[in-house]
Motif scaffolding. Structure first.
Motif, PDB file in Angstrom:
ATOM      1  N   ASP A 127       0.856  -1.189   0.000  1.00  0.00           N
ATOM      2  CA  ASP A 127       0.000   0.000   0.000  1.00  0.00           C
ATOM      3  C   ASP A 127       0.893   1.239   0.000  1.00  0.00           C
ATOM      4  O   ASP A 127       1.795   1.376   0.810  1.00  0.00           O
ATOM      5  CB  ASP A 127      -0.939  -0.001   1.207  1.00  0.00           C
ATOM      6  N   ILE A 128       0.628   2.112  -0.938  1.00  0.00           N
ATOM      7  CA  ILE A 128       1.491   3.280  -1.152  1.00  0.00           C
ATOM      8  C   ILE A 128       0.604   4.511  -1.246  1.00  0.00           C
ATOM      9  O   ILE A 128      -0.186   4.650  -2.182  1.00  0.00           O
ATOM     10  CB  ILE A 128       2.320   3.117  -2.442  1.00  0.00           C
ATOM     11  N   GLU A 129       0.714   5.383  -0.274  1.00  0.00           N
ATOM     12  CA  GLU A 129      -0.275   6.455  -0.116  1.00  0.00           C
ATOM     13  C   GLU A 129      -0.387   7.362  -1.337  1.00  0.00           C
ATOM     14  O   GLU A 129      -1.490   7.689  -1.775  1.00  0.00           O
ATOM     15  CB  GLU A 129       0.056   7.290   1.125  1.00  0.00           C
ATOM     16  N   TYR A 130       0.739   7.752  -1.911  1.00  0.00           N
ATOM     17  CA  TYR A 130       0.644   8.744  -2.986  1.00  0.00           C
ATOM     18  C   TYR A 130      -0.005   8.161  -4.243  1.00  0.00           C
ATOM     19  O   TYR A 130      -0.540   8.902  -5.071  1.00  0.00           O
ATOM     20  CB  TYR A 130       2.017   9.347  -3.304  1.00  0.00           C
ATOM     21  N   ARG A 131       0.008   6.823  -4.392  1.00  0.00           N
ATOM     22  CA  ARG A 131      -0.648   6.217  -5.549  1.00  0.00           C
ATOM     23  C   ARG A 131      -2.046   5.702  -5.213  1.00  0.00           C
ATOM     24  O   ARG A 131      -2.976   5.848  -5.977  1.00  0.00           O
ATOM     25  CB  ARG A 131       0.203   5.076  -6.106  1.00  0.00           C
ATOM     26  N   ASP A 132      -2.186   5.080  -4.035  1.00  0.00           N
ATOM     27  CA  ASP A 132      -3.468   4.479  -3.694  1.00  0.00           C
ATOM     28  C   ASP A 132      -4.568   5.525  -3.513  1.00  0.00           C
ATOM     29  O   ASP A 132      -5.749   5.214  -3.651  1.00  0.00           O
ATOM     30  CB  ASP A 132      -3.338   3.665  -2.401  1.00  0.00           C
ATOM     31  N   ASN A 133      -4.204   6.735  -3.169  1.00  0.00           N
ATOM     32  CA  ASN A 133      -5.186   7.779  -2.917  1.00  0.00           C
ATOM     33  C   ASN A 133      -5.425   8.682  -4.118  1.00  0.00           C
ATOM     34  O   ASN A 133      -6.012   9.755  -3.986  1.00  0.00           O
ATOM     35  CB  ASN A 133      -4.743   8.646  -1.729  1.00  0.00           C
ATOM     36  N   ASP A 134      -4.982   8.279  -5.268  1.00  0.00           N
ATOM     37  CA  ASP A 134      -5.152   9.074  -6.481  1.00  0.00           C
ATOM     38  C   ASP A 134      -6.047   8.296  -7.452  1.00  0.00           C
ATOM     39  O   ASP A 134      -5.754   7.141  -7.767  1.00  0.00           O
ATOM     40  CB  ASP A 134      -3.769   9.311  -7.113  1.00  0.00           C
ATOM     41  N   PRO A 135      -7.177   8.858  -7.905  1.00  0.00           N
ATOM     42  CA  PRO A 135      -7.563  10.265  -7.782  1.00  0.00           C
ATOM     43  C   PRO A 135      -8.467  10.574  -6.594  1.00  0.00           C
ATOM     44  O   PRO A 135      -8.793  11.736  -6.368  1.00  0.00           O
ATOM     45  CB  PRO A 135      -8.331  10.506  -9.088  1.00  0.00           C
ATOM     46  N   ASP A 136      -8.880   9.573  -5.810  1.00  0.00           N
ATOM     47  CA  ASP A 136      -9.809   9.811  -4.710  1.00  0.00           C
ATOM     48  C   ASP A 136      -9.245   9.184  -3.442  1.00  0.00           C
ATOM     49  O   ASP A 136      -8.955   7.990  -3.423  1.00  0.00           O
ATOM     50  CB  ASP A 136     -11.174   9.186  -5.036  1.00  0.00           C
ATOM     51  N   PRO A 137      -9.083   9.948  -2.371  1.00  0.00           N
ATOM     52  CA  PRO A 137      -8.439   9.413  -1.167  1.00  0.00           C
ATOM     53  C   PRO A 137      -9.336   8.575  -0.268  1.00  0.00           C
ATOM     54  O   PRO A 137      -8.892   8.122   0.782  1.00  0.00           O
ATOM     55  CB  PRO A 137      -7.984  10.680  -0.443  1.00  0.00           C
ATOM     56  N   TYR A 138     -10.601   8.362  -0.665  1.00  0.00           N
ATOM     57  CA  TYR A 138     -11.540   7.740   0.265  1.00  0.00           C
ATOM     58  C   TYR A 138     -12.211   6.466  -0.236  1.00  0.00           C
ATOM     59  O   TYR A 138     -12.690   5.669   0.575  1.00  0.00           O
ATOM     60  CB  TYR A 138     -12.643   8.744   0.635  1.00  0.00           C
ATOM     61  N   ASN A 139     -12.286   6.249  -1.542  1.00  0.00           N
ATOM     62  CA  ASN A 139     -13.183   5.204  -2.022  1.00  0.00           C
ATOM     63  C   ASN A 139     -12.549   3.815  -2.118  1.00  0.00           C
ATOM     64  O   ASN A 139     -13.234   2.843  -2.432  1.00  0.00           O
ATOM     65  CB  ASN A 139     -13.813   5.588  -3.363  1.00  0.00           C
ATOM     66  N   GLY A 140     -11.245   3.679  -1.858  1.00  0.00           N
ATOM     67  CA  GLY A 140     -10.620   2.370  -1.808  1.00  0.00           C
ATOM     68  C   GLY A 140     -10.404   1.705  -3.152  1.00  0.00           C
ATOM     69  O   GLY A 140     -10.055   0.520  -3.210  1.00  0.00           O
ATOM     70  N   ARG A 141     -10.605   2.457  -4.241  1.00  0.00           N
ATOM     71  CA  ARG A 141     -10.463   1.860  -5.566  1.00  0.00           C
ATOM     72  C   ARG A 141      -9.089   2.157  -6.139  1.00  0.00           C
ATOM     73  O   ARG A 141      -8.628   3.302  -6.142  1.00  0.00           O
ATOM     74  CB  ARG A 141     -11.537   2.378  -6.515  1.00  0.00           C
ATOM     75  N   LEU A 142      -8.429   1.097  -6.621  1.00  0.00           N
ATOM     76  CA  LEU A 142      -7.121   1.252  -7.249  1.00  0.00           C
ATOM     77  C   LEU A 142      -7.282   1.581  -8.727  1.00  0.00           C
ATOM     78  O   LEU A 142      -8.044   0.918  -9.443  1.00  0.00           O
ATOM     79  CB  LEU A 142      -6.318  -0.038  -7.113  1.00  0.00           C
ATOM     80  N   SER A 143      -6.529   2.578  -9.186  1.00  0.00           N
ATOM     81  CA  SER A 143      -6.487   2.861 -10.617  1.00  0.00           C
ATOM     82  C   SER A 143      -5.663   1.793 -11.320  1.00  0.00           C
ATOM     83  O   SER A 143      -4.889   1.057 -10.705  1.00  0.00           O
ATOM     84  CB  SER A 143      -5.868   4.234 -10.857  1.00  0.00           C
ATOM     85  N   ASN A 144      -5.797   1.715 -12.637  1.00  0.00           N
ATOM     86  CA  ASN A 144      -4.968   0.781 -13.396  1.00  0.00           C
ATOM     87  C   ASN A 144      -3.490   1.089 -13.227  1.00  0.00           C
ATOM     88  O   ASN A 144      -2.654   0.181 -13.168  1.00  0.00           O
ATOM     89  CB  ASN A 144      -5.350   0.834 -14.878  1.00  0.00           C
ATOM     90  N   ALA A 145      -3.156   2.393 -13.142  1.00  0.00           N
ATOM     91  CA  ALA A 145      -1.755   2.780 -12.965  1.00  0.00           C
ATOM     92  C   ALA A 145      -1.218   2.297 -11.621  1.00  0.00           C
ATOM     93  O   ALA A 145      -0.063   1.859 -11.515  1.00  0.00           O
ATOM     94  CB  ALA A 145      -1.624   4.298 -13.073  1.00  0.00           C
TER      95      ALA A 145
END
Length: 391
Positions: free
Chosen positions: A167-185
């Motif tokens: 878990d990596i804060e600067y990536r896991d919280n982008d673009p939304d810091p709350y919804n728990g969804r990981l982007s493809n990136a």
């Protein structure tokens, strides 16, 4: 023979290490440790009134006595159970010393002479703690190459099993810091980290990654599927722990082994995970979930379901050695966590002359009790609150 009182202190390692001593009128003292955080020793001191005058050999009855007496305070779960866990461990240490046998013998005897460790390690300075809270580092610290370099360094120390945080804060919280969804990136970046570490250590090293309960069901599945080619020992704590059905949904839909359990309390909170096959590796924390006897009960239920038992452990030497005795006495034990690589005085905390860890293993001690004593002079140098050492 009776308990006369307890003493506590908190040491500031990479986590707060809650230490307790239980005294008897026989002049023998037991030492234990609880994980983690504020107010645990305050609860231990509150529990003293339920222990004074009791027979220290009634270890399991006394643990249940503490739970019953504090049930109105939330005593069936949470930090109250964690406080009781440290006391229970100190009572086992006492019992072993009084009966002149090692703790593993009191737990039923040993299956193995050495306990294999996995080293929880981190990329560069990517993981720092301030009072137990994660302080994110600069983005470049999370490059896959940094993880690979650390893996090679730890492998050279003799460990044959490793774990990294994924878990990596600067990536896991982008673009939304709350919804728990990981982007493809974000998923791709994690895949690159895992690939880099696997390439660095080869296929013979056991490799695990921890996500710390951050993701949604669909993100957990996408991440797990992306990591299937890398033969992981396990992927840990993908989902928040409250919803067992969600955990089961992921477990039944991915091929990567899943691990969880460190934030559950007493055997009751593990029941559905084990009997519903919602986990591949169970990871309770003995210094949190109820002590050694309660953890052994969890391990027995795991064995009944052919599930390996790999305890969470972020303790100092006292709590770690308690886990060593437990793991020696459990047939389905797999590997024990070691989480103090950054603490260069960890080995100084015990009174023995030799390091506890050799080539990624700890020998099961044959001395009475836990077979380890706290070096109180060293402990005094690392008090969380200076001046609050044992009397």
């Amino acid at each position: 023979m009776a308990i006369t009182g307890i003493e506590t202190c908190v040491l500031q390692g990479n986590f707060e290490w809650n230490i307790v001593k239980v005294h008897t009128d026989a002049g023998v003292t037991g030492v234990g440790e609880s994980y983690r955080g504020g107010a645990v020793t305050d609860i231990m001191e509150y529990m003293e009134q339920f222990l004074v005058g009791e027979n220290p050999l009634d270890v399991e009855r006394l643990f249940n006595h503490l739970v019953q007496e504090t049930s109105g305070h939330g005593g069936t779960t949470g930090k109250v159970v964690t406080a009781a866990s440290g006391i229970e461990i100190a009572l086992w240490d006492l019992a072993g010393k009084l009966l002149d046998v090692p703790v593993y013998q009191l737990l039923g005897g040993k299956y193995r002479d050495r306990i294999r460790l996995y080293c929880d390690c981190h990329a560069g300075t990517a993981y720092e703690l301030e009072h137990g809270a994660h302080a994110p580092a600069e983005e470049e610290m999370y490059a896959p190459e940094a993880y690979a370099a650390e893996a090679e360094r730890v492998l050279d120390m003799g460990f044959t099993a490793l774990k990294f945080d994924l878990d990596i804060e600067y990536r896991d919280n982008d673009p939304d810091p709350y919804n728990g969804r990981l982007s493809n990136a974000a998923v791709e970046h994690k895949r690159q980290i895992v690939a880099a570490v696997r390439d660095a250590v080869g296929r013979d090293v056991d490799l695990a990654f921890d996500a710390h309960w951050d993701y949604t069901v669909e993100s957990a599945k996408r991440l797990a599927r992306a990591l299937e080619p890398y033969d992981l020992m396990w992927l840990e704590d993908l989902l928040p722990p409250e919803n067992m059905d969600a955990q089961q949904a992921v477990a039944r839909d991915v091929a990567v082994p899943l691990a969880t359990g460190e934030n559950r309390f007493r055997v009751h909170e593990f029941k559905d995970l084990l009997y519903e096959q919602a986990v591949d590796v169970i990871t309770p924390d003995p210094t949190t979930c109820g002590g050694l006897a309660e953890s052994k009960a969890v391990a027995s239920r795991a064995a009944e379901n052919y599930i390996p038992f790999s305890p969470h452990n972020v303790c100092g030497p006292i709590g770690t050695m308690a886990c060593v005795h437990l793991c020696a006495a459990i047939p389905n034990f797999s590997v024990l966590e070691y989480h103090a690589l950054e603490v260069d005085w960890w080995d100084d905390l015990h009174a023995g002359a030799d390091p506890l860890i050799e080539a990624g293993h700890i020998e099961v001690p044959e001395a009475p009790g836990l077979g380890i004593e706290l070096d109180e002079d060293v402990a005094r140098e690392h008090l969380s609150d200076p001046g609050t050492m044992f009397a």
